[in-house]
Motif scaffolding. Structure first.
Motif, PDB file in Angstrom:
ATOM      1  N   LEU A   1       0.834  -1.219   0.000  1.00 45.88           N
ATOM      2  CA  LEU A   1       0.000   0.000   0.000  1.00 45.88           C
ATOM      3  C   LEU A   1       0.865   1.264   0.000  1.00 45.88           C
ATOM      4  O   LEU A   1       0.484   2.267  -0.605  1.00 45.88           O
ATOM      5  N   SER A   2       2.021   1.197   0.637  1.00 47.21           N
ATOM      6  CA  SER A   2       2.876   2.403   0.715  1.00 47.21           C
ATOM      7  C   SER A   2       3.391   2.830  -0.659  1.00 47.21           C
ATOM      8  O   SER A   2       3.818   3.968  -0.844  1.00 47.21           O
ATOM      9  N   THR A   3       3.332   1.905  -1.639  1.00 49.33           N
ATOM     10  CA  THR A   3       3.732   2.288  -3.008  1.00 49.33           C
ATOM     11  C   THR A   3       2.596   3.003  -3.734  1.00 49.33           C
ATOM     12  O   THR A   3       2.792   3.557  -4.808  1.00 49.33           O
ATOM     13  N   ARG A   4       1.368   2.986  -3.140  1.00 45.48           N
ATOM     14  CA  ARG A   4       0.200   3.557  -3.812  1.00 45.48           C
ATOM     15  C   ARG A   4      -0.278   4.852  -3.174  1.00 45.48           C
ATOM     16  O   ARG A   4      -1.103   5.563  -3.755  1.00 45.48           O
ATOM     17  N   THR A   5       0.169   5.142  -1.947  1.00 46.92           N
ATOM     18  CA  THR A   5      -0.411   6.277  -1.209  1.00 46.92           C
ATOM     19  C   THR A   5       0.586   6.827  -0.187  1.00 46.92           C
ATOM     20  O   THR A   5       1.478   6.112   0.256  1.00 46.92           O
ATOM     21  N   LYS A   6       0.377   8.081   0.175  1.00 47.39           N
ATOM     22  CA  LYS A   6       1.177   8.692   1.238  1.00 47.39           C
ATOM     23  C   LYS A   6       0.437   8.635   2.584  1.00 47.39           C
ATOM     24  O   LYS A   6       0.901   9.187   3.587  1.00 47.39           O
ATOM     25  N   SER A   7      -0.736   7.990   2.615  1.00 43.52           N
ATOM     26  CA  SER A   7      -1.515   7.868   3.864  1.00 43.52           C
ATOM     27  C   SER A   7      -0.681   7.271   4.992  1.00 43.52           C
ATOM     28  O   SER A   7       0.230   6.484   4.748  1.00 43.52           O
ATOM     29  N   GLU A   8      -1.080   7.607   6.233  1.00 46.73           N
ATOM     30  CA  GLU A   8      -0.552   6.869   7.396  1.00 46.73           C
ATOM     31  C   GLU A   8      -1.084   5.442   7.310  1.00 46.73           C
ATOM     32  O   GLU A   8      -2.292   5.254   7.091  1.00 46.73           O
ATOM     33  N   ILE A   9      -0.244   4.457   7.534  1.00 46.43           N
ATOM     34  CA  ILE A   9      -0.699   3.061   7.477  1.00 46.43           C
ATOM     35  C   ILE A   9      -0.347   2.356   8.792  1.00 46.43           C
ATOM     36  O   ILE A   9       0.802   2.423   9.248  1.00 46.43           O
ATOM     37  N   TYR A  10      -1.342   1.712   9.384  1.00 45.76           N
ATOM     38  CA  TYR A  10      -1.122   0.922  10.595  1.00 45.76           C
ATOM     39  C   TYR A  10      -1.314  -0.555  10.268  1.00 45.76           C
ATOM     40  O   TYR A  10      -2.258  -0.912   9.553  1.00 45.76           O
ATOM     41  N   GLY A  11      -0.423  -1.389  10.783  1.00 38.36           N
ATOM     42  CA  GLY A  11      -0.583  -2.835  10.635  1.00 38.36           C
ATOM     43  C   GLY A  11      -0.730  -3.449  12.019  1.00 38.36           C
ATOM     44  O   GLY A  11       0.042  -3.140  12.930  1.00 38.36           O
ATOM     45  N   ILE A  12      -1.751  -4.299  12.198  1.00 42.63           N
ATOM     46  CA  ILE A  12      -2.037  -4.877  13.517  1.00 42.63           C
ATOM     47  C   ILE A  12      -1.710  -6.368  13.496  1.00 42.63           C
ATOM     48  O   ILE A  12      -2.246  -7.111  12.672  1.00 42.63           O
ATOM     49  N   GLU A  13      -0.838  -6.794  14.390  1.00 44.00           N
ATOM     50  CA  GLU A  13      -0.483  -8.211  14.447  1.00 44.00           C
ATOM     51  C   GLU A  13      -0.409  -8.659  15.911  1.00 44.00           C
ATOM     52  O   GLU A  13       0.310  -8.093  16.706  1.00 44.00           O
ATOM     53  N   ILE A  14      -1.178  -9.690  16.232  1.00 47.25           N
ATOM     54  CA  ILE A  14      -1.273 -10.142  17.626  1.00 47.25           C
ATOM     55  C   ILE A  14      -0.109 -11.040  18.038  1.00 47.25           C
ATOM     56  O   ILE A  14       0.266 -11.082  19.210  1.00 47.25           O
ATOM     57  N   GLN A  15       0.494 -11.752  17.084  1.00 45.66           N
ATOM     58  CA  GLN A  15       1.553 -12.703  17.441  1.00 45.66           C
ATOM     59  C   GLN A  15       2.913 -11.993  17.477  1.00 45.66           C
ATOM     60  O   GLN A  15       3.385 -11.497  16.460  1.00 45.66           O
ATOM     61  N   LYS A  16       3.547 -12.039  18.633  1.00 46.81           N
ATOM     62  CA  LYS A  16       4.784 -11.296  18.850  1.00 46.81           C
ATOM     63  C   LYS A  16       5.873 -11.676  17.845  1.00 46.81           C
ATOM     64  O   LYS A  16       6.582 -10.795  17.320  1.00 46.81           O
ATOM     65  N   GLU A  17       6.011 -12.939  17.546  1.00 46.67           N
ATOM     66  CA  GLU A  17       7.079 -13.386  16.642  1.00 46.67           C
ATOM     67  C   GLU A  17       6.888 -12.811  15.237  1.00 46.67           C
ATOM     68  O   GLU A  17       7.852 -12.437  14.573  1.00 46.67           O
ATOM     69  N   ILE A  18       5.628 -12.760  14.793  1.00 48.70           N
ATOM     70  CA  ILE A  18       5.324 -12.250  13.448  1.00 48.70           C
ATOM     71  C   ILE A  18       5.435 -10.723  13.451  1.00 48.70           C
ATOM     72  O   ILE A  18       5.961 -10.122  12.507  1.00 48.70           O
TER      73      ILE A  18
END
Lengths: 241, 241
Positions: free
Chosen positions: A58-75
């Motif tokens: 997505l960062s190649t398509r927009t300058k928006s702020e992007i948040y990614g949510i991941e529950i598993q610590k290792e990932i």
């Protein structure tokens, strides 16, 4: 067993993945390439982000702020490293939390787009799943299910914000009913077939709008492979642009 | 202006139609060819049957009793004549009544399959429709709407009976929500595109099962034409078998 792989075709972009846990897939590429990113889009959140392929693309398509949510610590750690190595820390924030608590982290009704490549399989106590714990959680609805994902997308999104998802075709009826229940209107469905001769689609891309009535645009079907097994021209394009 | 046309490719079958009112279309052919007709299927009802293309084509696939329901007397007369000229009176009964009163004619919960190629367009009092009355009723939800069709299919069908429909893709969200409301589970979705290069499907075939949960098989996409405008091999096959 941690390996650093190039994210095919996205210039110098790199992504960390551990093949024993999971690799990012064409599903995430389709999600990140087909989701609606308007010119007015300011904030995007990717649920179940894994090693962050969707935020990175997505960062190649927009300058928006992007948040990614991941529950598993290792990932989450892999996602963090991928963002850092690509020097995208100022645009992409990875958060190690449960999507069910997302509003504690990000507030309510301020996002333009929520994307999700969720765990595809239903889970019940007796399910006999021959996979390691990390992979199991990524693929099965153990820590979160479809309804919880849609509820939380609804909380995060602005009025008329978009919710985009990839999922297995067999669950599309259930998804549309849940979207209706939480006041989303389904807007786009795109079937994804492995190849033209296949008797059924293996994946669907869906997009819905918050506080809207259903009105579906049924997009051009995607074929991932030629009959000889090679990637189709479209698949190559999705990885290269 | 009544004309007798051959029903292309169905052997000696003939169908009466009046081009000023409407002609049967590829939509009806797809519905009649893709609907599930089990070996155990004994009774089929086609709602909004028009000049009876669906019953006529279904009769080439099954020995089931087939009923066609048409509310407009002028169209019902054409359907009757088509059944008679094809000597199918013993298998196909055309009934001139309102689908909303169908159980008065055919009782409840005794059918294996209900098919419907319904009026595609929503209608409100102010709608400005430049068509003759007969065509208007066939194309717009003036005398019956989606919800009424699904309610009455539910009344007619046995437990686990099939409801098959063709419709415009933009209404698929609404259809799936109504199916859910009346305890149908959506089972099959097949997108129909005019040609491969088109940006969106022009039609969908859908099938649902009464008293069932949604579990979708997303069938092989149908392309009606080649890029040069000729019928595709599949379309020719649908008309010929």
């Amino acid at each position: 067993m941690e390996v650093q792989n190039d994210l095919l075709g996205y210039g110098d972009m790199k992504i960390f993945q551990n093949t024993e846990w999971f690799c990012f897939s064409i599903d995430s590429v389709i999600l990140a390439r087909y989701a609606t990113v308007n010119l007015t889009c300011k904030k995007i959140c990717d649920f179940c982000t894994g090693n962050a392929p969707v935020p990175l693309i997505l960062s190649t398509r927009t300058k928006s702020e992007i948040y990614g949510i991941e529950i598993q610590k290792e990932i989450y750690d892999l996602a963090q490293k991928s963002v850092a190595v690509n020097k995208l820390d100022s645009q992409i924030k990875i958060i190690n939390c449960d999507v069910k608590c997302i509003t504690d982290e990000l507030g309510i009704e301020s996002f333009d787009l929520v994307t999700c490549n969720p765990p595809y399989f239903e889970y019940s106590e007796g399910s006999n799943i021959n996979e390691n714990e990390i992979k199991r959680i990524a693929r099965h609805e153990i820590l979160i299910n479809l309804e919880e994902i849609i509820i939380n997308a609804g909380k995060l999104l602005k009025n008329k914000g978009y919710f985009s998802m990839v999922h297995r075709p067999d669950r599309i009826g259930e998804i549309i009913n849940l979207l209706n229940k939480y006041n989303f209107g389904i807007k786009t469905i795109i079937p994804v077939y492995a190849k033209k001769s296949d008797a059924h689609a293996k994946l669907v891309f869906l997009e819905a709008m918050k506080n809207s009535k259903p009105h579906v645009h049924f997009g051009k079907a995607i074929y991932l492979h030629e009959e000889n097994g090679e990637y189709s021209a479209l698949t190559k394009k999705l990885f290269q642009e």
